[in-house]
Scaffold this motif. Structure first.
Motif, short mmCIF file in Angstrom:
data_model
loop_
_atom_site.label_atom_id
_atom_site.label_comp_id
_atom_site.label_asym_id
_atom_site.label_seq_id
_atom_site.Cartn_x
_atom_site.Cartn_y
_atom_site.Cartn_z
N ALA A 81 -3.31 0.77 -9.45
CA ALA A 81 -2.44 -0.17 -10.17
C ALA A 81 -0.99 0.29 -10.15
CB ALA A 81 -2.92 -0.31 -11.62
N GLY A 82 -0.10 -0.64 -9.81
CA GLY A 82 1.32 -0.34 -9.73
C GLY A 82 1.78 0.19 -8.40
N MET A 83 0.84 0.50 -7.50
CA MET A 83 1.17 1.04 -6.19
C MET A 83 1.01 -0.04 -5.11
SD MET A 83 1.83 4.10 -7.21
CE MET A 83 1.64 4.73 -8.89
N CYS A 84 1.26 0.35 -3.87
CA CYS A 84 1.00 -0.50 -2.71
C CYS A 84 -0.05 0.22 -1.86
CB CYS A 84 2.26 -0.72 -1.89
SG CYS A 84 3.60 -1.51 -2.82
N VAL A 85 -0.98 -0.55 -1.32
CA VAL A 85 -2.07 0.04 -0.53
C VAL A 85 -2.06 -0.59 0.86
CG1 VAL A 85 -4.51 0.63 -0.48
CG2 VAL A 85 -3.37 0.22 -2.69
N ALA A 86 -1.98 0.24 1.87
CA ALA A 86 -1.89 -0.22 3.25
C ALA A 86 -2.84 0.60 4.12
CB ALA A 86 -0.46 -0.12 3.76
N GLN A 107 -10.55 -5.10 -1.22
CA GLN A 107 -10.73 -4.19 -2.35
C GLN A 107 -9.48 -4.06 -3.22
OE1 GLN A 107 -13.58 -2.71 -3.29
NE2 GLN A 107 -14.65 -3.73 -1.62
N ALA A 108 -8.30 -4.10 -2.61
CA ALA A 108 -7.07 -3.87 -3.37
C ALA A 108 -6.42 -5.15 -3.85
CB ALA A 108 -6.08 -3.07 -2.53
N GLY A 109 -6.80 -6.28 -3.30
CA GLY A 109 -6.27 -7.56 -3.74
C GLY A 109 -4.75 -7.63 -3.61
N PRO A 110 -4.05 -7.94 -4.71
CA PRO A 110 -2.60 -8.13 -4.63
C PRO A 110 -1.82 -6.86 -4.31
CG PRO A 110 -3.33 -8.17 -6.92
CD PRO A 110 -4.57 -8.20 -6.07
N LEU A 111 -2.46 -5.70 -4.39
CA LEU A 111 -1.77 -4.45 -4.05
C LEU A 111 -1.71 -4.23 -2.54
CD1 LEU A 111 -3.35 -1.98 -6.65
CD2 LEU A 111 -1.41 -3.54 -6.93
N TYR A 112 -2.49 -4.99 -1.79
CA TYR A 112 -2.55 -4.81 -0.35
C TYR A 112 -1.20 -5.15 0.30
CZ TYR A 112 -3.44 -6.03 4.53
OH TYR A 112 -3.37 -6.15 5.91
N ALA A 113 -0.74 -4.29 1.18
CA ALA A 113 0.48 -4.52 1.96
C ALA A 113 0.09 -4.56 3.43
CB ALA A 113 1.49 -3.41 1.72
N PRO A 114 0.50 -5.57 4.18
CA PRO A 114 0.10 -5.71 5.59
C PRO A 114 0.86 -4.76 6.50
CG PRO A 114 1.58 -7.49 5.01
CD PRO A 114 1.35 -6.71 3.74
N VAL A 119 20.20 9.57 -6.69
CA VAL A 119 19.07 9.24 -5.81
C VAL A 119 18.28 8.08 -6.39
CG1 VAL A 119 16.84 10.11 -4.98
CG2 VAL A 119 18.89 11.53 -4.77
N HIS A 120 17.87 7.15 -5.53
CA HIS A 120 17.07 5.99 -5.96
C HIS A 120 15.75 6.00 -5.20
CE1 HIS A 120 15.97 1.93 -7.13
NE2 HIS A 120 15.81 1.62 -5.85
N TRP A 121 14.66 5.83 -5.93
CA TRP A 121 13.33 5.78 -5.32
C TRP A 121 12.93 4.32 -5.13
CZ3 TRP A 121 11.85 10.27 -3.42
CH2 TRP A 121 12.44 11.42 -3.96
N VAL A 122 12.73 3.93 -3.90
CA VAL A 122 12.52 2.53 -3.54
C VAL A 122 11.18 2.04 -4.09
CG1 VAL A 122 12.25 0.93 -1.61
CG2 VAL A 122 13.91 2.79 -1.47
N ASP A 123 11.18 0.84 -4.64
CA ASP A 123 9.94 0.19 -5.06
C ASP A 123 9.15 -0.17 -3.81
OD1 ASP A 123 7.96 -1.64 -5.92
OD2 ASP A 123 9.22 -2.33 -7.56
N CYS A 124 7.91 0.30 -3.74
CA CYS A 124 7.11 0.07 -2.52
C CYS A 124 6.94 -1.41 -2.23
CB CYS A 124 5.75 0.75 -2.64
SG CYS A 124 4.65 0.06 -3.92
N LYS A 125 7.00 -2.24 -3.28
CA LYS A 125 6.82 -3.69 -3.07
C LYS A 125 8.03 -4.34 -2.40
CE LYS A 125 5.74 -3.65 -7.45
NZ LYS A 125 5.37 -2.22 -7.54
#
Length: 391
Positions: A254-259, A288-295, A379-385
């Motif tokens: 949750a809150g992450m991106c899964v690829a 399995q990851a649903g909306p967290l999935y990144a193509p 320093v800025h940490w990019v949002d994976c989304k």
């Protein structure tokens, strides 16, 4: 006397031999890019905290000049000596020259960014309007400007010499052995296109067993209000789903991106089943990851076919490489080694995609230290989304 095998058995033997040879080729190809020595930096030698944008810029200029010095010196080394230095039988000179030119372009741009707000007589801030000027400045940078930086200069010379060899080795093997050192087209991204001071966190090879390193790392990320892209192996995910049917992948990440990192951790440049690996893993992760999935697809070892771009476009996938390798997978690297390496490379490149592996415990230890030592530095940490940028 030769042993006669029935046709079906001969076919199975041919298939087994082909698979074994393919696997051996993949292993040889994958291991070919591994350096005999990896760079680690001692950040305790730097005499200032990085607690402001100006402090970050000062340290950044210093790292750029130190790396540029080693890069300039390497240009005087002939092919035979370079091959010996990199422990290779041969080198691809055109690839090495291309990567050197790209490094100079990036260093020049970074030096200008780091010099924008220089105070009068600021350390490490001599003007360099273009690449040629920076090269001359870096070539002359063979000693510390004063005693306060003497320990750092000695350590930086060692660090950047070894780090440069890591990069030149990858360049010397490319494209015969593909890797993250270069992209094949604008469809592939490696983080070099990110804005100044922006970094993306990525983790490969998971997931680990429930309650293991993956979950420990996820807790650390959430404690620091960070997210990351997890490039998971289809086979490992399938095993974890089967072992823990009540553990939701979507809830776990949750809150992450899964690829995707492929179905198995094999080189996708010589594996006959690489296309199936990409499609199977993507389908499972999406389910399995649903909306967290990144193509997105990250090839193991960074190895993929030069002409695979059409396949990825056809299937809505994008290849994501990296620009800063933490080397957390390397047994030679301790978490402390990783900390210094990461911070020095962040200062050198000023933006980019960072490679970690969540099946190892080192990132969980090193990352909070890096966050602490860059607090206030801009320093800025990019949002994976938000990565890669859509459109």
């Amino acid at each position: 006397m030769a042993i006669e095998h029935p046709p079906r058995k001969r076919a199975r033997l041919r298939h087994s031999m082909f698979f074994a040879l393919s696997l051996l080729a993949c292993m040889t190809n994958a291991q070919a890019a591994g350096p005999s020595e990896v760079a680690s930096a001692d950040r305790a030698t730097w005499p200032h905290a990085l607690n402001s944008p100006a402090a970050f810029d000062r340290a950044s200029r210093a790292e750029i000049l130190a790396f540029g010095h080693e890069l300039a010196l390497s240009e005087a080394v002939d092919d035979a000596a370079l091959a010996q230095r990199l422990k290779l039988k041969q080198i691809d000179r055109a690839s090495v020259d291309k990567i050197r030119a790209r490094f100079w372009q990036r260093l020049s741009a970074n030096y200008r960014l780091a010099s924008r707000a220089c105070a009068p007589r600021e350390t490490f801030c001599q003007p360099a309007a273009d690449t040629a000027a920076l090269r001359a400045l870096a070539l002359a940078f063979n000693a510390a400007p004063d005693n306060a930086y003497a320990a750092w200069r000695g350590d930086a010379a060692r660090f950047h010499r070894i780090y440069l060899d890591e990069q030149l080795r990858l360049a010397a093997l490319f494209p015969r052995t593909s890797s993250e050192i270069d992209t094949y087209s604008a469809d592939e991204v490696d983080g070099s296109e990110l804005p100044d001071r922006q970094f993306l966190l990525t983790f490969d090879d998971g997931p680990s067993a429930a309650g293991g390193n993956t979950d420990k790392l996820l807790r650390v990320l959430r404690e620091h209000r960070l997210d990351a892209t997890f490039f998971v192996l289809g086979q490992s995910l399938q095993q974890q789903v089967a072992a823990n049917p009540k553990l939701s992948t979507a809830q776990r990440y949750a809150g992450m991106c899964v690829a995707s990192h492929g179905w198995e951790h094999q080189s996708h440049s010589r594996w006959p089943q690489w296309q199936d690996s990409v499609l199977r893993s993507a389908a499972l992760i999406k389910a399995q990851a649903g909306p967290l999935y990144a193509p997105l697809f990250r090839p193991p070892y960074g190895q993929r076919l030069a002409d695979s771009g059409g396949f990825f476009r056809e299937h809505g996938q994008r290849v994501v490489l990296w620009g800063i390798d933490s080397q957390d997978w390397n047994a030679k690297m301790t978490p402390t080694d990783m900390q210094g390496r990461l911070l020095s490379l962040m200062l050198l490149w000023r933006h980019g995609t960072i490679l970690f592996h969540d099946i190892h415990d080192k990132a969980r230890i090193a990352l909070p230290w890096v966050l602490q030592h860059t607090r206030g530095a801009g320093v800025h940490w990019v949002d994976c989304k938000d990565y890669p940028a859509r459109g």
